[in-house]
Design a protein around this motif. Structure first.
Motif, PDB file in Angstrom:
ATOM      1  N   ILE A   1      42.159  50.127  29.918  1.00  0.00           N
ATOM      2  CA  ILE A   1      42.884  48.906  30.262  1.00  0.00           C
ATOM      3  C   ILE A   1      43.934  49.197  31.333  1.00  0.00           C
ATOM      4  O   ILE A   1      44.103  48.441  32.295  1.00  0.00           O
ATOM      5  N   VAL A   2      44.652  50.314  31.154  1.00  0.00           N
ATOM      6  CA  VAL A   2      45.672  50.705  32.135  1.00  0.00           C
ATOM      7  C   VAL A   2      45.029  50.968  33.497  1.00  0.00           C
ATOM      8  O   VAL A   2      45.512  50.482  34.530  1.00  0.00           O
ATOM      9  N   LEU A   3      43.943  51.740  33.515  1.00  0.00           N
ATOM     10  CA  LEU A   3      43.253  52.023  34.769  1.00  0.00           C
ATOM     11  C   LEU A   3      42.755  50.735  35.435  1.00  0.00           C
ATOM     12  O   LEU A   3      42.824  50.579  36.657  1.00  0.00           O
ATOM     13  N   PHE A   4      42.258  49.836  34.622  1.00  0.00           N
ATOM     14  CA  PHE A   4      41.768  48.538  35.102  1.00  0.00           C
ATOM     15  C   PHE A   4      42.882  47.787  35.828  1.00  0.00           C
ATOM     16  O   PHE A   4      42.690  47.238  36.915  1.00  0.00           O
ATOM     17  N   ASN A   5      44.081  47.797  35.252  1.00  0.00           N
ATOM     18  CA  ASN A   5      45.204  47.087  35.859  1.00  0.00           C
ATOM     19  C   ASN A   5      45.802  47.843  37.035  1.00  0.00           C
ATOM     20  O   ASN A   5      46.346  47.229  37.959  1.00  0.00           O
ATOM     21  N   VAL A   6      45.711  49.158  37.027  1.00  0.00           N
ATOM     22  CA  VAL A   6      46.136  49.937  38.192  1.00  0.00           C
ATOM     23  C   VAL A   6      45.262  49.568  39.387  1.00  0.00           C
ATOM     24  O   VAL A   6      45.749  49.399  40.513  1.00  0.00           O
ATOM     25  N   ALA A   7      43.964  49.437  39.125  1.00  0.00           N
ATOM     26  CA  ALA A   7      43.043  49.018  40.189  1.00  0.00           C
ATOM     27  C   ALA A   7      43.426  47.641  40.708  1.00  0.00           C
ATOM     28  O   ALA A   7      43.369  47.373  41.912  1.00  0.00           O
TER      29      ALA A   7
ATOM     30  N   ASN B   1      33.548  49.823  21.110  1.00  0.00           N
ATOM     31  CA  ASN B   1      32.828  49.903  22.383  1.00  0.00           C
ATOM     32  C   ASN B   1      33.748  49.384  23.488  1.00  0.00           C
ATOM     33  O   ASN B   1      33.722  48.207  23.842  1.00  0.00           O
ATOM     34  N   SER B   2      34.577  50.258  24.025  1.00  0.00           N
ATOM     35  CA  SER B   2      35.620  49.872  24.974  1.00  0.00           C
ATOM     36  C   SER B   2      35.067  49.174  26.209  1.00  0.00           C
ATOM     37  O   SER B   2      35.620  48.161  26.667  1.00  0.00           O
ATOM     38  N   ILE B   3      33.997  49.713  26.768  1.00  0.00           N
ATOM     39  CA  ILE B   3      33.423  49.135  27.990  1.00  0.00           C
ATOM     40  C   ILE B   3      32.956  47.706  27.741  1.00  0.00           C
ATOM     41  O   ILE B   3      33.210  46.807  28.550  1.00  0.00           O
ATOM     42  N   GLU B   4      32.298  47.490  26.615  1.00  0.00           N
ATOM     43  CA  GLU B   4      31.810  46.143  26.297  1.00  0.00           C
ATOM     44  C   GLU B   4      32.967  45.177  26.064  1.00  0.00           C
ATOM     45  O   GLU B   4      32.872  43.996  26.427  1.00  0.00           O
ATOM     46  N   TYR B   5      34.049  45.653  25.478  1.00  0.00           N
ATOM     47  CA  TYR B   5      35.208  44.795  25.260  1.00  0.00           C
ATOM     48  C   TYR B   5      35.763  44.303  26.592  1.00  0.00           C
ATOM     49  O   TYR B   5      36.096  43.124  26.748  1.00  0.00           O
ATOM     50  N   ILE B   6      35.875  45.206  27.552  1.00  0.00           N
ATOM     51  CA  ILE B   6      36.403  44.833  28.860  1.00  0.00           C
ATOM     52  C   ILE B   6      35.435  43.898  29.585  1.00  0.00           C
ATOM     53  O   ILE B   6      35.849  42.904  30.198  1.00  0.00           O
ATOM     54  N   LYS B   7      34.144  44.194  29.494  1.00  0.00           N
ATOM     55  CA  LYS B   7      33.145  43.323  30.132  1.00  0.00           C
ATOM     56  C   LYS B   7      33.207  41.907  29.578  1.00  0.00           C
ATOM     57  O   LYS B   7      33.208  40.925  30.333  1.00  0.00           O
ATOM     58  N   LYS B   8      33.254  41.800  28.260  1.00  0.00           N
ATOM     59  CA  LYS B   8      33.300  40.467  27.653  1.00  0.00           C
ATOM     60  C   LYS B   8      34.635  39.796  27.943  1.00  0.00           C
ATOM     61  O   LYS B   8      34.697  38.576  28.111  1.00  0.00           O
ATOM     62  N   GLY B   9      35.712  40.583  28.008  1.00  0.00           N
ATOM     63  CA  GLY B   9      37.012  40.028  28.360  1.00  0.00           C
ATOM     64  C   GLY B   9      36.978  39.375  29.735  1.00  0.00           C
ATOM     65  O   GLY B   9      37.527  38.286  29.933  1.00  0.00           O
TER      66      GLY B   9
ATOM     67  N   GLY C   1      45.174  41.448  42.642  1.00  0.00           N
ATOM     68  CA  GLY C   1      44.170  41.782  41.642  1.00  0.00           C
ATOM     69  C   GLY C   1      44.675  41.696  40.224  1.00  0.00           C
ATOM     70  O   GLY C   1      43.892  41.509  39.280  1.00  0.00           O
ATOM     71  N   LEU C   2      45.995  41.806  40.050  1.00  0.00           N
ATOM     72  CA  LEU C   2      46.575  41.708  38.703  1.00  0.00           C
ATOM     73  C   LEU C   2      46.375  40.317  38.108  1.00  0.00           C
ATOM     74  O   LEU C   2      46.369  40.168  36.881  1.00  0.00           O
ATOM     75  N   LEU C   3      46.227  39.316  38.971  1.00  0.00           N
ATOM     76  CA  LEU C   3      45.975  37.966  38.482  1.00  0.00           C
ATOM     77  C   LEU C   3      44.600  37.856  37.834  1.00  0.00           C
ATOM     78  O   LEU C   3      44.319  36.899  37.114  1.00  0.00           O
ATOM     79  N   VAL C   4      43.756  38.843  38.100  1.00  0.00           N
ATOM     80  CA  VAL C   4      42.444  38.920  37.461  1.00  0.00           C
ATOM     81  C   VAL C   4      42.466  39.913  36.311  1.00  0.00           C
ATOM     82  O   VAL C   4      41.980  39.615  35.219  1.00  0.00           O
ATOM     83  N   THR C   5      43.040  41.088  36.550  1.00  0.00           N
ATOM     84  CA  THR C   5      42.961  42.153  35.548  1.00  0.00           C
ATOM     85  C   THR C   5      43.846  41.897  34.330  1.00  0.00           C
ATOM     86  O   THR C   5      43.461  42.241  33.208  1.00  0.00           O
ATOM     87  N   ILE C   6      45.018  41.303  34.514  1.00  0.00           N
ATOM     88  CA  ILE C   6      45.899  41.067  33.366  1.00  0.00           C
ATOM     89  C   ILE C   6      45.296  40.063  32.382  1.00  0.00           C
ATOM     90  O   ILE C   6      45.196  40.344  31.186  1.00  0.00           O
TER      91      ILE C   6
END
Length: 262
Positions: free
Chosen positions: A222-228, A30-38, A236-241
């Motif tokens: 994950i890549v799209l998240f970090n591009v954002a 569940n990719s979305i949930e993994y990112i949310k919990k991350g 924003g990379l200090l949050v996304t990474i």
């Protein structure tokens, strides 16, 4: 009888998930949930994670600037970066922690470096064979190409050769991406299961291979998240990474757990 079944269930939970079961019966992701919990794990220790990422970024920049080392910087820095997974686990397990725990991965420096170095060497060989020496020395050795205007005039320049080079590089990149995805769990298996690097990579290949496209999709998110994050003036990379580091841990813990049984 019921008590015996309950005891067996508790024993299985204590022993962790079964590798045989994962490979035979598969699993769900569940990719979305993994990112949310991350993101949630990151939010529980924002300052420490940002400080850690800044240290890693500086170290990565220094190592990558050294000629002949650039392509292998990931293997050098991997044991330090693994500290992010350790702290993510400690937060998830509600364990007491300090900033020094971010560097606990250095206690397993050699195996963590090796488990990253092996795929790196394989990828380097692929780029050398398919992409050619010119691409390899720029991408992996950090040697800047000499610019000669004569290459772009007369018979010295050929669009077909340029397209051929781009095609070879693209193929090499695609193969490298596949290898990187298959070995995604290698670091975790060394870090949390104390497996030898070769065994860890082999098990990662088997587990990831069961749901390969799922993991490609997860890493793409994950890549799209970090591009954002990069679009937000890089701040924003200090949050996304760090959130991505936590999300990778969450994905591993969900699928494999923290005490894998053969």
């Amino acid at each position: 009888m019921e008590n015996q079944e309950l005891d067996n269930e508790l024993l299985n939970q204590k022993n962790g998930k079964s590798l045989r079961s994962l490979l035979e019966n598969g699993y769900e992701t569940n990719s979305i949930e993994y990112i949310k919990k991350g993101i949630e794990l990151f939010k529980q220790d924002i300052g420490s994670f940002i400080g850690f990422i800044l240290i890693v970024a500086v170290a990565q920049g220094i190592i990558s600037s050294i000629p002949f080392v650039k392509g292998f910087a990931s293997a050098v820095i991997a044991p330090i970066l693994a500290g992010g997974f350790i702290v993510a686990r400690m937060i998830d397990q509600k364990e007491a922690r300090s900033f020094s725990n971010f560097f606990d991965g250095t206690n397993k420096y050699t195996p963590l470096a090796i488990v990253t170095l092996i795929p790196t060497v394989i990828i380097a060989a692929i780029f050398l064979v398919i992409g050619g020496w010119s691409y390899f020395k720029v991408a992996f050795l950090g040697i800047k190409p000499a610019f000669d205007i004569n290459h772009f005039s007369g018979m010295n320049f050929s669009y077909s050769s340029l397209y051929g080079f781009a095609g070879r590089s693209g193929l090499a990149g695609l193969i490298a991406a596949v290898i990187s995805v298959l070995f995604l769990f290698g670091t975790f298996l060394v870090l949390f299961e104390n497996f030898e690097p070769v065994k860890a990579l082999d098990i990662s290949r088997k587990i990831i291979g069961k749901k390969f496209l799922n993991w490609v999709g997860f890493l793409f998110l994950i890549v799209l998240f970090n591009v954002a994050g990069a679009i937000c003036l890089l701040v924003g990379l200090l949050v996304t990474i760090p959130s991505s580091i936590c999300a990778l841990y969450v994905a591993y813990e969900d699928v494999v757990g923290l005490n894998l049984r053969d």
